[in-house]
Write a protein that holds these residues in place. Structure first.
Motif, PDB file in Angstrom:
ATOM      1  N   HIS A 146       0.867  -1.179   0.000  1.00 43.16           N
ATOM      2  CA  HIS A 146       0.000   0.000   0.000  1.00 43.16           C
ATOM      3  C   HIS A 146       0.903   1.228   0.000  1.00 43.16           C
ATOM      4  O   HIS A 146       1.825   1.320   0.835  1.00 43.16           O
ATOM      5  CB  HIS A 146      -0.907  -0.004   1.224  1.00 43.16           C
ATOM      6  N   THR A 159       1.613   4.296   1.106  1.00 45.35           N
ATOM      7  CA  THR A 159       1.194   5.197   2.189  1.00 45.35           C
ATOM      8  C   THR A 159       2.412   5.885   2.795  1.00 45.35           C
ATOM      9  O   THR A 159       3.551   5.548   2.464  1.00 45.35           O
ATOM     10  CB  THR A 159       0.536   4.387   3.328  1.00 45.35           C
ATOM     11  N   GLU A 200       3.576   5.452   5.721  1.00 47.78           N
ATOM     12  CA  GLU A 200       4.399   4.491   6.465  1.00 47.78           C
ATOM     13  C   GLU A 200       5.283   3.707   5.501  1.00 47.78           C
ATOM     14  O   GLU A 200       6.463   3.466   5.763  1.00 47.78           O
ATOM     15  CB  GLU A 200       3.493   3.554   7.275  1.00 47.78           C
ATOM     16  N   THR A 201       4.691   3.338   4.348  1.00 44.30           N
ATOM     17  CA  THR A 201       5.464   2.614   3.340  1.00 44.30           C
ATOM     18  C   THR A 201       6.601   3.492   2.827  1.00 44.30           C
ATOM     19  O   THR A 201       7.705   3.007   2.557  1.00 44.30           O
ATOM     20  CB  THR A 201       4.534   2.180   2.186  1.00 44.30           C
ATOM     21  N   ASN A 225     -10.193   0.414   5.579  1.00 45.95           N
ATOM     22  CA  ASN A 225      -9.259   1.241   6.357  1.00 45.95           C
ATOM     23  C   ASN A 225      -8.316   2.029   5.451  1.00 45.95           C
ATOM     24  O   ASN A 225      -7.851   3.100   5.825  1.00 45.95           O
ATOM     25  CB  ASN A 225      -8.464   0.377   7.355  1.00 45.95           C
ATOM     26  N   LEU A 226      -8.053   1.497   4.265  1.00 44.28           N
ATOM     27  CA  LEU A 226      -7.161   2.202   3.337  1.00 44.28           C
ATOM     28  C   LEU A 226      -7.945   2.970   2.282  1.00 44.28           C
ATOM     29  O   LEU A 226      -7.498   4.017   1.811  1.00 44.28           O
ATOM     30  CB  LEU A 226      -6.201   1.218   2.690  1.00 44.28           C
ATOM     31  N   GLU A 247      -6.523   6.228   6.280  1.00 42.64           N
ATOM     32  CA  GLU A 247      -5.099   6.186   5.893  1.00 42.64           C
ATOM     33  C   GLU A 247      -4.401   4.880   6.230  1.00 42.64           C
ATOM     34  O   GLU A 247      -3.183   4.828   6.272  1.00 42.64           O
ATOM     35  CB  GLU A 247      -4.370   7.341   6.593  1.00 42.64           C
ATOM     36  N   GLY A 248      -5.187   3.822   6.517  1.00 42.94           N
ATOM     37  CA  GLY A 248      -4.558   2.565   6.913  1.00 42.94           C
ATOM     38  C   GLY A 248      -4.104   2.642   8.362  1.00 42.94           C
ATOM     39  O   GLY A 248      -4.473   3.559   9.102  1.00 42.94           O
ATOM     40  N   HIS A 249      -3.272   1.682   8.742  1.00 46.19           N
ATOM     41  CA  HIS A 249      -2.830   1.639  10.140  1.00 46.19           C
ATOM     42  C   HIS A 249      -1.908   2.813  10.445  1.00 46.19           C
ATOM     43  O   HIS A 249      -1.122   3.229   9.596  1.00 46.19           O
ATOM     44  CB  HIS A 249      -2.040   0.372  10.438  1.00 46.19           C
ATOM     45  N   MET A 292       2.802   0.300  12.238  1.00 44.97           N
ATOM     46  CA  MET A 292       3.531  -0.097  11.016  1.00 44.97           C
ATOM     47  C   MET A 292       5.043  -0.103  11.282  1.00 44.97           C
ATOM     48  O   MET A 292       5.804  -0.758  10.574  1.00 44.97           O
ATOM     49  CB  MET A 292       3.202   0.848   9.855  1.00 44.97           C
ATOM     50  N   PHE A 327       7.114  -2.988   9.511  1.00 47.43           N
ATOM     51  CA  PHE A 327       8.114  -2.634   8.502  1.00 47.43           C
ATOM     52  C   PHE A 327       9.544  -2.827   9.013  1.00 47.43           C
ATOM     53  O   PHE A 327      10.476  -2.993   8.214  1.00 47.43           O
ATOM     54  CB  PHE A 327       7.856  -1.224   7.976  1.00 47.43           C
TER      55      PHE A 327
HETATM   56  N1  ADE Z   1      -1.523  -1.872   5.738  1.00 44.73           N
HETATM   57  C1  ADE Z   1      -2.397  -1.390   6.620  1.00 44.73           C
HETATM   58  N2  ADE Z   1      -2.112  -0.127   6.935  1.00 44.73           N
HETATM   59  C2  ADE Z   1      -1.026   0.222   6.215  1.00 44.73           C
HETATM   60  C3  ADE Z   1      -0.268   1.404   6.111  1.00 44.73           C
HETATM   61  N3  ADE Z   1      -0.564   2.496   6.801  1.00 44.73           N
HETATM   62  N4  ADE Z   1       0.777   1.391   5.263  1.00 44.73           N
HETATM   63  C4  ADE Z   1       1.075   0.290   4.564  1.00 44.73           C
HETATM   64  N5  ADE Z   1       0.407  -0.842   4.621  1.00 44.73           N
HETATM   65  C5  ADE Z   1      -0.651  -0.887   5.448  1.00 44.73           C
END
Ligand code: ADE
Length: 401
Positions: free
Chosen positions: A34, A36, A38-39, A323-324, A328-330, A335, A339
């Motif tokens: 994803h 995002t 965090e990624t 959630n995504l 904004e996902g987790h 994360m 990660f």
């Molecule tokens: N999966 C769930 N939440 C996420 C995030 N914020 N970034 C990347 N992968 C996810």
């Protein structure tokens, strides 16, 4: 990214060490995650470690376009993702990433692995190993492995305790509620909230929905998980009965066609349905459309299906990860650990991947525990140590009462 960064201290520590040691120097990493905030921090960590990184989306609706743009423009990374991309573009992007002759594939849902295995001659030659972020991806990999078809070793990051006990449970728990609230602005207190599936994600979601004052019903197909839900204090009943009571219903099963025609027929007028499982296969939207006389976008993230029976069913985020798609996902605080596992698993593969047989592997236990230690330390929390006597006691079979 600046706002999220302090919430990811474990990843930052790995980044600082890796920037000195450069354990991924010359390693090409293809990532399907994803896209995002965090990624983005994971990508910068891999790059600091010396990797040549390319990124595509692991879901057509999860990309944060501003993040994709800054990774390209300000950080010079190769990113192939745009929010709302169609299926053809989604696979074009996967192939564009693989065409860079990856050494390591990093997946969230196993779409890179599955594409490599469908066209091994075109994409498989350079790959030494892979990592997998999520339950659904691990299940796909195990199926490849069981059939003896897996071509390279893959580390199941999802199976690390510092991943699924936190990301799946507290991450999905919070971010799914976040997605539902951002899309609907509904009051959860007093509502009947059905959670289909009581894996780690379902457990987290049920717990958080209860915390918001909802009356939570859990449905399951596994007797052990069903019993766990009962003893965690939730109402448990078959899905066919639960749909009749639901104000909000979320699927978190990892399975297909969880909600189908017979369920849609029994739903209350105005019900909200959403999916928090990896793929958009849990709600049979084709069947829902066939029951409907009209579908309209009522507000961003909400498609309202007007059934011929006169009732309406509101679908969030087109049945994709709510959630995504709707939030904004987790959050970065969780994360961070997922990660950290990905970054360390990648280093592990770069060092040892060529010596591993093609199977699915767990994250080494010591790596998992080190991530927990670092996370606790970053939170300023200390824990106890066993005394030498206690260590002896725990490793002996002679000592009883
Ligand atoms: N999966 C769930 N939440 C996420 C995030 N914020 N970034 C990347 N992968 C996810």
């Amino acid at each position: 990214m600046d706002w999220a960064e302090p919430q990811m201290p474990v990843l930052l520590r790995i980044r600082a060490r890796a920037a000195k040691q450069r354990p991924l120097k010359g390693v090409r990493v293809a990532c399907c995650l994803h896209v995002t905030t965090e990624t983005a921090h994971l990508m910068l960590t891999l790059r600091a470690a010396g990797a040549d990184v390319a990124l595509c989306a692991s879901n057509p609706l999860s990309t944060q376009d501003d993040i994709a743009a800054t990774l390209v423009k300000d950080h010079g990374l190769a990113v192939f993702a745009v929010r709302g991309e169609n299926r053809a573009t989604y696979y074009e992007h996967i192939k564009a990433v693989l065409a860079r002759r990856a050494h390591i594939t990093m997946d969230d849902g196993a779409d890179l692995v599955s594409t490599v295995h469908k066209q091994p001659g075109r994409f498989g030659g350079s790959v030494i190993g892979g990592t997998e972020e999520t339950t659904t991806g691990v299940i796909r990999l195990q199926s490849l492995d069981a059939q003896g078809k897996l071509r390279y070793p893959v580390i199941a990051v999802n199976e690390a305790s510092t991943k699924h006990l936190f990301d799946n449970r507290y991450g999905t728990g919070q971010s799914t509620i976040d997605g539902i609230l951002r899309a609907t602005n509904r009051l959860l207190a007093g509502s009947v909230f059905v959670v289909a599936g009581y894996g780690w994600c379902g457990k987290g979601l049920a717990q958080r929905a209860r915390g918001m004052g909802a009356q939570v019903i859990v449905t399951e197909v596994d007797p052990i998980k069903g019993l766990e839900a009962v003893m965690d204090g939730f109402q448990v009943m078959p899905l066919g009965a639960a749909v009749r009571r639901a104000d909000i219903l979320v699927t978190v099963t990892g399975c297909a066609q969880v909600l189908s025609t017979r369920h849609f027929r029994g739903m209350k007028d105005g019900v909200i349905i959403a999916n928090a499982g990896h793929f958009d296969v849990e709600l049979d939207l084709g069947a829902l459309k066939r029951l409907s006389r009209r579908v309209r976008v009522l507000r961003s993230g909400i498609q309202q299906y007007a059934l011929r029976s006169g009732r309406t069913v509101n679908v969030l985020g087109e049945g994709r990860l709510v959630n995504l798609a709707c939030a904004e996902g987790h959050p970065p605080g969780v994360m961070d650990m997922s990660f950290a596992n990905q970054a360390l698993a990648c280093e592990y593969l770069a060092k040892r991947g060529r010596r591993l047989e093609p199977h699915v592997y767990p994250v080494p236990a010591e790596m998992d525990r080190e991530i927990a230690r670092l996370k606790l330390a970053s939170l300023g929390i200390g824990i106890d140590r066993l005394t030498p006597f206690q260590k002896r006691y725990l490793s002996s079979w002679e000592l009883g009462t």
